[in-house]
Every structure is written in C-alpha cells, then in structure tokens.
Scaffold this motif. Structure first.
Motif, PDB file in Angstrom:
ATOM      1  N   GLN A   1       0.221  14.620   5.945  1.00  0.00           N
ATOM      2  CA  GLN A   1      -0.849  13.844   5.336  1.00  0.00           C
ATOM      3  C   GLN A   1      -0.984  13.962   4.384  1.00  0.00           C
ATOM      4  O   GLN A   1      -1.985  14.541   4.112  1.00  0.00           O
ATOM      5  CB  GLN A   1      -1.038  12.140   6.502  1.00  0.00           C
ATOM      6  CG  GLN A   1      -1.555  11.114   5.240  1.00  0.00           C
ATOM      7  CD  GLN A   1      -1.747   9.611   6.535  1.00  0.00           C
ATOM      8  OE1 GLN A   1      -1.552   9.151   6.838  1.00  0.00           O
ATOM      9  NE2 GLN A   1      -3.661   9.127   5.842  1.00  0.00           N
ATOM     10  N   LEU A   2      -1.116  12.648   2.901  1.00  0.00           N
ATOM     11  CA  LEU A   2      -1.001  13.391   1.970  1.00  0.00           C
ATOM     12  C   LEU A   2      -1.863  12.194   1.522  1.00  0.00           C
ATOM     13  O   LEU A   2      -2.027  11.159   1.385  1.00  0.00           O
ATOM     14  CB  LEU A   2      -0.121  13.552   0.357  1.00  0.00           C
ATOM     15  CG  LEU A   2       1.336  14.319   1.141  1.00  0.00           C
ATOM     16  CD1 LEU A   2       1.853  14.507  -0.338  1.00  0.00           C
ATOM     17  CD2 LEU A   2       0.799  15.839   1.103  1.00  0.00           C
ATOM     18  N   MET A   3      -3.003  12.584   0.816  1.00  0.00           N
ATOM     19  CA  MET A   3      -4.457  11.647  -0.498  1.00  0.00           C
ATOM     20  C   MET A   3      -5.000  12.510  -1.196  1.00  0.00           C
ATOM     21  O   MET A   3      -4.856  13.414  -1.460  1.00  0.00           O
ATOM     22  CB  MET A   3      -5.391  11.013   1.215  1.00  0.00           C
ATOM     23  CG  MET A   3      -5.087  10.806   1.907  1.00  0.00           C
ATOM     24  SD  MET A   3      -4.631  12.139   3.588  1.00  0.00           S
ATOM     25  CE  MET A   3      -6.107  12.972   3.887  1.00  0.00           C
TER      26      MET A   3
ATOM     27  N   ARG B   1      -0.368  -1.188  12.204  1.00  0.00           N
ATOM     28  CA  ARG B   1       0.707  -0.950  13.128  1.00  0.00           C
ATOM     29  C   ARG B   1       1.615   0.029  11.739  1.00  0.00           C
ATOM     30  O   ARG B   1       2.961   0.506  12.433  1.00  0.00           O
ATOM     31  CB  ARG B   1       1.991  -1.875  13.629  1.00  0.00           C
ATOM     32  CG  ARG B   1       1.506  -2.832  14.482  1.00  0.00           C
ATOM     33  CD  ARG B   1       1.147  -2.379  15.838  1.00  0.00           C
ATOM     34  NE  ARG B   1       0.675  -3.152  16.689  1.00  0.00           N
ATOM     35  CZ  ARG B   1       0.070  -2.872  17.571  1.00  0.00           C
ATOM     36  NH1 ARG B   1      -1.344  -2.011  17.025  1.00  0.00           N
ATOM     37  NH2 ARG B   1      -0.453  -3.901  18.411  1.00  0.00           N
ATOM     38  N   LEU B   2       1.165   0.103  10.877  1.00  0.00           N
ATOM     39  CA  LEU B   2       1.825   0.935   9.557  1.00  0.00           C
ATOM     40  C   LEU B   2       1.990   2.306   9.447  1.00  0.00           C
ATOM     41  O   LEU B   2       0.247   2.512   9.243  1.00  0.00           O
ATOM     42  CB  LEU B   2       1.938  -0.010   8.705  1.00  0.00           C
ATOM     43  CG  LEU B   2       2.421   0.537   6.735  1.00  0.00           C
ATOM     44  CD1 LEU B   2       4.364  -0.149   7.092  1.00  0.00           C
ATOM     45  CD2 LEU B   2       2.439  -0.153   6.012  1.00  0.00           C
ATOM     46  N   HIS B   3       2.498   2.854   9.817  1.00  0.00           N
ATOM     47  CA  HIS B   3       2.455   4.167  10.073  1.00  0.00           C
ATOM     48  C   HIS B   3       2.698   5.271   8.040  1.00  0.00           C
ATOM     49  O   HIS B   3       3.461   4.759   7.261  1.00  0.00           O
ATOM     50  CB  HIS B   3       3.233   5.311  10.279  1.00  0.00           C
ATOM     51  CG  HIS B   3       2.878   6.874  10.672  1.00  0.00           C
ATOM     52  ND1 HIS B   3       3.734   7.625  10.254  1.00  0.00           N
ATOM     53  CD2 HIS B   3       2.547   7.038  12.115  1.00  0.00           C
ATOM     54  CE1 HIS B   3       3.150   8.453  10.864  1.00  0.00           C
ATOM     55  NE2 HIS B   3       2.673   8.441  11.515  1.00  0.00           N
ATOM     56  N   LEU B   4       1.768   6.146   8.193  1.00  0.00           N
ATOM     57  CA  LEU B   4       1.352   6.666   6.362  1.00  0.00           C
ATOM     58  C   LEU B   4       1.070   7.748   6.167  1.00  0.00           C
ATOM     59  O   LEU B   4       1.376   8.128   4.765  1.00  0.00           O
ATOM     60  CB  LEU B   4      -0.294   6.256   6.186  1.00  0.00           C
ATOM     61  CG  LEU B   4      -1.098   4.143   6.269  1.00  0.00           C
ATOM     62  CD1 LEU B   4      -2.711   5.136   6.400  1.00  0.00           C
ATOM     63  CD2 LEU B   4      -0.210   4.125   5.734  1.00  0.00           C
TER      64      LEU B   4
ATOM     65  N   ALA C   1      -6.683  16.704  -7.771  1.00  0.00           N
ATOM     66  CA  ALA C   1      -7.105  16.524  -6.126  1.00  0.00           C
ATOM     67  C   ALA C   1      -6.204  16.000  -5.554  1.00  0.00           C
ATOM     68  O   ALA C   1      -5.651  14.788  -5.676  1.00  0.00           O
ATOM     69  CB  ALA C   1      -8.546  16.148  -6.121  1.00  0.00           C
ATOM     70  N   LEU C   2      -5.828  16.796  -4.580  1.00  0.00           N
ATOM     71  CA  LEU C   2      -4.886  16.543  -3.671  1.00  0.00           C
ATOM     72  C   LEU C   2      -5.436  16.776  -2.695  1.00  0.00           C
ATOM     73  O   LEU C   2      -5.627  17.872  -2.281  1.00  0.00           O
ATOM     74  CB  LEU C   2      -3.423  17.391  -3.503  1.00  0.00           C
ATOM     75  CG  LEU C   2      -2.141  16.229  -2.674  1.00  0.00           C
ATOM     76  CD1 LEU C   2      -1.581  15.232  -3.259  1.00  0.00           C
ATOM     77  CD2 LEU C   2      -0.703  17.610  -2.787  1.00  0.00           C
TER      78      LEU C   2
ATOM     79  N   ILE D   1      -1.193   7.664  -1.382  1.00  0.00           N
ATOM     80  CA  ILE D   1      -0.471   8.391   0.106  1.00  0.00           C
ATOM     81  C   ILE D   1       0.230   8.351  -0.449  1.00  0.00           C
ATOM     82  O   ILE D   1       1.180   7.978  -0.546  1.00  0.00           O
ATOM     83  CB  ILE D   1      -1.114   7.399   1.161  1.00  0.00           C
ATOM     84  CG1 ILE D   1      -2.277   7.698   1.774  1.00  0.00           C
ATOM     85  CG2 ILE D   1      -0.448   8.650   2.313  1.00  0.00           C
ATOM     86  CD1 ILE D   1      -2.327   6.508   3.162  1.00  0.00           C
ATOM     87  N   PRO D   2       0.932   9.518  -1.892  1.00  0.00           N
ATOM     88  CA  PRO D   2       2.402   9.913  -2.072  1.00  0.00           C
ATOM     89  C   PRO D   2       3.292  10.201  -0.788  1.00  0.00           C
ATOM     90  O   PRO D   2       2.475  10.562   0.408  1.00  0.00           O
ATOM     91  CB  PRO D   2       2.242  10.512  -3.138  1.00  0.00           C
ATOM     92  CG  PRO D   2       1.025  11.718  -2.207  1.00  0.00           C
ATOM     93  CD  PRO D   2       0.133  10.451  -1.843  1.00  0.00           C
ATOM     94  N   ASP D   3       4.336  10.511  -0.766  1.00  0.00           N
ATOM     95  CA  ASP D   3       5.686  10.420   0.602  1.00  0.00           C
ATOM     96  C   ASP D   3       5.130  12.143   0.374  1.00  0.00           C
ATOM     97  O   ASP D   3       4.699  12.969  -0.502  1.00  0.00           O
ATOM     98  CB  ASP D   3       6.586  10.107  -0.468  1.00  0.00           C
ATOM     99  CG  ASP D   3       7.860  10.468   0.911  1.00  0.00           C
ATOM    100  OD1 ASP D   3       7.588  10.534   1.948  1.00  0.00           O
ATOM    101  OD2 ASP D   3       9.344  10.238   0.306  1.00  0.00           O
TER     102      ASP D   3
END
Length: 235
Positions: free
Chosen positions: A192-194, A96-99, A145-146, A220-222
C-alpha cells in the motif's frame, strides 16, 4: 499538480529509480486476478473462515491457472472481512473496502523495496485477520513524501530493523509470512502507498468503511503505479 499527479510524473521521469516489490518478469509471468467481492461464488464463507482451507483454495487457483501470483484488491469491496471481528465495527457500517494491492503466492517469497528510502516504523500487528508483521518505509521523491506499507510478512524480518535505517532500491526487506505469523491469512503481501501517515506508526488502515472511500483515495494512490502489473498478462 496534486500529489497523485506528482507521483505519476516522478515515476514517468525517473524509471531508473523505480524497482520491484517481488520477483517478476512482466513480459512472461502471468498473474491471476482474484476477486474477493460478493461476486465470488466459488469461495464459501466456511472456507474463508478456515485459514488452511482458504490457503488451499488460493493455491489451487494459482496451480490451475499456471500463474505466478494472484493479485488484486485496490479499493475492492470485499465480503471476506466478515471472517474477523477486527473489521466488524460496533456501529452500523463494517469495514470492507480494501485499500492496497494484495500479491498472493508461496510463503518465503522475497519482498523488496521498490524505492530507496528509510524505515519509518515497524510492528507486529498480531491479531486474527490483521497485518501481522508490518514494515513501513518513507521515501523522498524530489520533495514529495511517499510511504510504502508491507503487511503479512515473516516475523524474522522485524528483528534487525530500526527507525531511520536506510533502505536501498531493490533491497530485500522481508518475505511473505506463514499463516501462523502473518495475521492468519493465506501467504501474501499487502502492498500500500500513502502520502501521509496521519500520525500513525507501525500500522495504517488497509481496510475502511465504504463511506470513507473518497477521503482515503486522496491519501492512497494506486500501487500499480509502482508495481506495473497491468503490463503483464492477467488471467
């Protein structure tokens, strides 16, 4: 300095290398914060389960507020994922937690690469409640790396892609997809970022169990580090 700090430092020191994800004027456009937690008592479970009705609810909220986009979702604990069995795992804890950050707006809204990079992978995750057409780009930020993920796209955006294809700063890569192609959601972008794809390609979790929050936050940054939506007027 950890990777979160390195990313923040790169963005601060290289503003000319940071572009847009959608067309927006942060000085004049208003954004509507959409809450999809249990605190949202206006949106019924029946509306969420019915994609056209869910879309009508989002469109009505945007029209009533006079906002260009609806936004929100980064590490938001959302009850709406009960609409899809994709998030109802067989164990005792559903996902349920959106990333990522969602940007809600009309289908055909252009989507851009905010950083120069190359195509890491792409895939049509064609399940009810899933990403639908998805593009993942890889960026080298002075050795950091992003990866940037774009979900709920138009299917045609995948046609001319190839792994390793160079992508320029502010190059349009896709549009918001229609309900019938984007995983059966109201039109929006999941951004989304990773730091690490963890061996995955064409897909990466956009929703996790609440008990996994700490481990995913490390990777996962903001997205607002790039989006800068906090500088706009948010209703």
């Amino acid at each position: 300095m950890d990777r979160h700090g390195q990313l923040a430092s790169f963005i601060q020191n290289h503003p000319n290398q940071i572009g847009k994800v959608v067309d927006i004027d942060l000085a004049s456009d208003r954004l509507l914060a959409l809450d999809f937690t249990e605190n949202n008592l206006q949106l019924t479970a029946d509306e969420v389960a019915d994609t056209p009705r869910f879309s009508a609810w989002v469109n009505r909220k945007l029209a009533e507020s006079g906002c260009r986009y609806g936004i929100g979702g980064y590490f938001e604990h959302r009850t709406l994922y009960a609409r899809s069995s994709l998030f109802n795992t067989t164990d005792t804890e559903p996902r349920r937690l959106h990333l990522g950050t969602d940007i809600w707006g009309p289908a055909h809204t252009p989507v851009y690469a905010p950083l120069a990079g190359k195509v890491h992978s792409f895939q049509d995750n064609d399940n009810f409640g899933d990403y639908g057409p998805t593009i993942i780009l890889k960026h080298d930020l002075n050795g950091l790396a992003l990866y940037t993920l774009y979900g709920h796209l138009n299917r045609a955006a995948l046609q001319d892609l190839a792994v390793g294809k160079p992508i320029g700063l502010n190059q349009q890569i896709a549009c918001f997809g229609h309900e019938d192609e984007n995983g059966h959601w109201p039109p929006h972008l999941h951004f989304q970022l990773m730091f690490d794809m963890q061996g995955l390609a064409g897909d990466y979790p956009g929703v996790c169990r609440y008990s996994e929050k700490d481990s995913y936050q490390k990777n996962i940054p903001d997205p607002d580090l790039i989006l800068q939506f906090s500088k706009a007027t948010i209703m």
